[in-house]
Write an enzyme that holds these catalytic residues in place. Structure first.
Site, PDB file in Angstrom:
ATOM      1  N   SER A   1       0.862  -1.198   0.000  1.00 29.10           N
ATOM      2  CA  SER A   1       0.000   0.000   0.000  1.00 29.10           C
ATOM      3  C   SER A   1       0.883   1.226   0.000  1.00 29.10           C
ATOM      4  O   SER A   1       1.756   1.377   0.866  1.00 29.10           O
ATOM      5  CB  SER A   1      -0.884   0.001   1.245  1.00 29.10           C
ATOM      6  OG  SER A   1      -1.350   1.318   1.482  1.00 29.10           O
TER       7      SER A   1
ATOM      8  N   HIS B   1      -1.339  -1.392  -4.155  1.00 34.46           N
ATOM      9  CA  HIS B   1      -2.600  -1.112  -3.450  1.00 34.46           C
ATOM     10  C   HIS B   1      -2.714   0.398  -3.244  1.00 34.46           C
ATOM     11  O   HIS B   1      -1.858   1.018  -2.618  1.00 34.46           O
ATOM     12  CB  HIS B   1      -2.601  -1.856  -2.114  1.00 34.46           C
ATOM     13  CG  HIS B   1      -3.881  -1.750  -1.362  1.00 34.46           C
ATOM     14  ND1 HIS B   1      -4.965  -2.562  -1.624  1.00 34.46           N
ATOM     15  CD2 HIS B   1      -4.269  -0.935  -0.356  1.00 34.46           C
ATOM     16  CE1 HIS B   1      -5.963  -2.249  -0.799  1.00 34.46           C
ATOM     17  NE2 HIS B   1      -5.563  -1.262  -0.017  1.00 34.46           N
TER      18      HIS B   1
ATOM     19  N   ASP C   1      -4.981   3.394  -1.755  1.00 34.57           N
ATOM     20  CA  ASP C   1      -6.040   3.700  -0.791  1.00 34.57           C
ATOM     21  C   ASP C   1      -6.639   5.074  -1.076  1.00 34.57           C
ATOM     22  O   ASP C   1      -5.969   6.097  -0.927  1.00 34.57           O
ATOM     23  CB  ASP C   1      -5.469   3.661   0.632  1.00 34.57           C
ATOM     24  CG  ASP C   1      -5.193   2.242   1.077  1.00 34.57           C
ATOM     25  OD1 ASP C   1      -6.114   1.413   1.015  1.00 34.57           O
ATOM     26  OD2 ASP C   1      -4.045   1.956   1.484  1.00 34.57           O
TER      27      ASP C   1
ATOM     28  N   MET D   1      -9.405   7.774  -0.020  1.00 34.94           N
ATOM     29  CA  MET D   1     -10.212   8.147   1.158  1.00 34.94           C
ATOM     30  C   MET D   1     -10.806   9.535   0.950  1.00 34.94           C
ATOM     31  O   MET D   1     -10.133  10.431   0.420  1.00 34.94           O
ATOM     32  CB  MET D   1      -9.331   8.160   2.408  1.00 34.94           C
ATOM     33  CG  MET D   1      -8.593   6.851   2.641  1.00 34.94           C
ATOM     34  SD  MET D   1      -7.718   6.881   4.208  1.00 34.94           S
ATOM     35  CE  MET D   1      -6.833   5.319   4.128  1.00 34.94           C
TER      36      MET D   1
ATOM     37  N   HIS E   1      -8.585   0.649  -3.679  1.00 36.42           N
ATOM     38  CA  HIS E   1      -9.476   0.423  -2.533  1.00 36.42           C
ATOM     39  C   HIS E   1     -10.214   1.725  -2.259  1.00 36.42           C
ATOM     40  O   HIS E   1      -9.629   2.682  -1.756  1.00 36.42           O
ATOM     41  CB  HIS E   1      -8.595  -0.020  -1.344  1.00 36.42           C
ATOM     42  CG  HIS E   1      -9.341  -0.254  -0.081  1.00 36.42           C
ATOM     43  ND1 HIS E   1      -8.698  -0.408   1.136  1.00 36.42           N
ATOM     44  CD2 HIS E   1     -10.664  -0.375   0.185  1.00 36.42           C
ATOM     45  CE1 HIS E   1      -9.601  -0.618   2.079  1.00 36.42           C
ATOM     46  NE2 HIS E   1     -10.799  -0.587   1.538  1.00 36.42           N
TER      47      HIS E   1
ATOM     48  N   MET F   1     -12.384   3.874  -0.219  1.00 38.70           N
ATOM     49  CA  MET F   1     -12.984   4.117   1.100  1.00 38.70           C
ATOM     50  C   MET F   1     -13.719   5.444   1.008  1.00 38.70           C
ATOM     51  O   MET F   1     -13.333   6.452   1.612  1.00 38.70           O
ATOM     52  CB  MET F   1     -11.886   4.129   2.176  1.00 38.70           C
ATOM     53  CG  MET F   1     -11.386   2.721   2.484  1.00 38.70           C
ATOM     54  SD  MET F   1      -9.774   2.733   3.298  1.00 38.70           S
ATOM     55  CE  MET F   1      -8.718   2.930   1.889  1.00 38.70           C
TER      56      MET F   1
ATOM     57  N   MET G   1     -11.054  -6.174   5.904  1.00 34.92           N
ATOM     58  CA  MET G   1     -10.288  -5.182   6.663  1.00 34.92           C
ATOM     59  C   MET G   1      -9.865  -5.789   7.999  1.00 34.92           C
ATOM     60  O   MET G   1     -10.703  -6.270   8.762  1.00 34.92           O
ATOM     61  CB  MET G   1     -11.132  -3.934   6.944  1.00 34.92           C
ATOM     62  CG  MET G   1     -11.392  -3.015   5.772  1.00 34.92           C
ATOM     63  SD  MET G   1      -9.957  -2.310   4.923  1.00 34.92           S
ATOM     64  CE  MET G   1      -8.949  -1.679   6.249  1.00 34.92           C
TER      65      MET G   1
ATOM     66  N   ASP H   1      -6.258  -6.653   4.604  1.00 34.49           N
ATOM     67  CA  ASP H   1      -5.760  -5.278   4.546  1.00 34.49           C
ATOM     68  C   ASP H   1      -5.739  -4.642   5.929  1.00 34.49           C
ATOM     69  O   ASP H   1      -6.785  -4.361   6.515  1.00 34.49           O
ATOM     70  CB  ASP H   1      -6.665  -4.472   3.600  1.00 34.49           C
ATOM     71  CG  ASP H   1      -6.147  -3.056   3.364  1.00 34.49           C
ATOM     72  OD1 ASP H   1      -5.049  -2.731   3.833  1.00 34.49           O
ATOM     73  OD2 ASP H   1      -6.857  -2.284   2.692  1.00 34.49           O
TER      74      ASP H   1
HETATM   75  C1  DX5 Z   1      -6.274   1.388   5.860  1.00 37.38           C
HETATM   76  C2  DX5 Z   1      -5.853   1.019   4.458  1.00 37.38           C
HETATM   77  C3  DX5 Z   1      -4.756   0.028   4.368  1.00 37.38           C
HETATM   78  C4  DX5 Z   1      -3.507   0.445   5.078  1.00 37.38           C
HETATM   79  C5  DX5 Z   1      -2.532  -0.676   5.126  1.00 37.38           C
HETATM   80  O1  DX5 Z   1      -7.420   2.159   5.809  1.00 37.38           O
HETATM   81  O2  DX5 Z   1      -6.944   0.486   3.735  1.00 37.38           O
HETATM   82  O3  DX5 Z   1      -4.496  -0.299   3.011  1.00 37.38           O
HETATM   83  O4  DX5 Z   1      -2.899   1.530   4.459  1.00 37.38           O
HETATM   84  O5  DX5 Z   1      -1.427  -0.186   5.803  1.00 37.38           O
HETATM   85  P1  DX5 Z   1      -0.837  -0.925   7.081  1.00 37.38           P
HETATM   86  O6  DX5 Z   1      -0.212  -2.173   6.580  1.00 37.38           O
HETATM   87  O7  DX5 Z   1       0.125   0.079   7.581  1.00 37.38           O
HETATM   88  O8  DX5 Z   1      -1.972  -1.189   8.038  1.00 37.38           O
HETATM   89 ZN    ZN Z   2      -6.496  -0.471   1.712  1.00 39.46          ZN
END
Ligand code: DX5
Ligand code: ZN
Length: 238
Positions: free
Chosen positions: A12, A37, A39, A41, A70, A72, A141, A179
């Site tokens: 990620s 990956h 993320d 948000m 991903h 979110m 998650m 994740d």
């Molecule tokens: C959290 C994310 C993850 C996160 C993973 O909301 O979806 O992808 O960044 O990072 P680590 O491995 O640091 O938990």
């Molecule tokens: Zn993620």
């Protein structure tokens, strides 16, 4: 000869230096990353804001491995096409924000991307029951979404097994992605529980040397995988 890995490692980039994203991506690719990956948000579904389609587009121009995006975010339907056009090969949407999950999954597929549903730690596996046969992957998650560097929630292990049983029961061999909070101490545990796409953020980008950390994870995955294979072979022959 080294056996090929069937487990995919998806670093990620959440914890990377966003001003040097291209270099970070090149480093994890040299280390053996199978996916990147990403993320996304929105500050509503989760209390943090990251990046949108323009940055995904820039990443896709330099990335050599597929982008695992991903989402979110609330109202993902409004942005899915933009993310696919920006280069997302895989898209995960959260069950918690979708009233019409079936429609959203079909939308992702119709655009040519792999469709996955993500579930939060407090969301029951049963929300996937009526959609499981349509999914290209499931994202479990193992921390509450929003931030990297959190501690793995142990109950995830039984949840991974329950998702595997649900998919298998519907004849769907789709991979399960884990994740959050994965590191070298719990990697074997999540793999044994059925995770086959391993997202790792902080343990790679917080390490100071993402390339070496990715390489170390790939080697660990290979070792654990061959152990699991040996164990299964033993079970069959018993
Ligand atoms: C959290 C994310 C993850 C996160 C993973 O909301 O979806 O992808 O960044 O990072 P680590 O491995 O640091 O938990
Ligand atoms: Zn993620």
């Amino acid at each position: 000869m080294t056996a090929a890995r069937t487990i995919r490692l998806a670093p990620s980039i959440l914890g990377s230096d966003f001003a040097a994203l291209g270099a970070g991506i090149a480093a994890i690719e040299r280390g053996g990353a199978d996916l990147i990956h990403v993320d996304v948000m929105d500050g509503h579904f989760v209390p943090n804001i990251t990046i949108g389609p323009p940055v995904v587009r820039s990443i896709s121009k330099v990335a050599r491995v597929p982008l695992d995006v991903h989402l979110m975010i609330e109202e993902p339907d409004r942005y899915i096409e933009d993310f696919v056009r920006a280069g997302a090969a895989m898209i995960s949407v959260h069950a918690e924000v979708l009233l019409h999950l079936h429609r959203t999954v079909q939308l992702i597929k119709s655009l040519g991307a792999k469709a996955g549903v993500a579930i939060n730690p407090a969301t029951p596996v049963s929300v996937l029951e009526e959609i499981a046969h349509d999914l290209d992957h499931v994202l479990v998650m193992s921390v509450n979404p929003g931030f990297g560097g959190q501690t793995f929630i142990p109950r995830t292990e039984s949840k991974l097994k329950a998702v595997r049983a649900l998919l298998d029961g519907q004849g769907n061999a789709a991979p399960i992605e884990v994740d959050g909070g994965v590191d070298l101490t719990n990697l074997a545990q999540v793999m044994a529980a059925g995770a086959s796409i391993i997202v790792v953020g902080n343990a790679i980008f917080g390490s100071g040397d993402p390339e070496a950390a990715t390489r170390e994870f790939c080697a660990a995955v290979r070792d654990i995988e061959s152990g699991i294979r040996t164990q299964h072979a033993g079970e069959v022959h018993r």
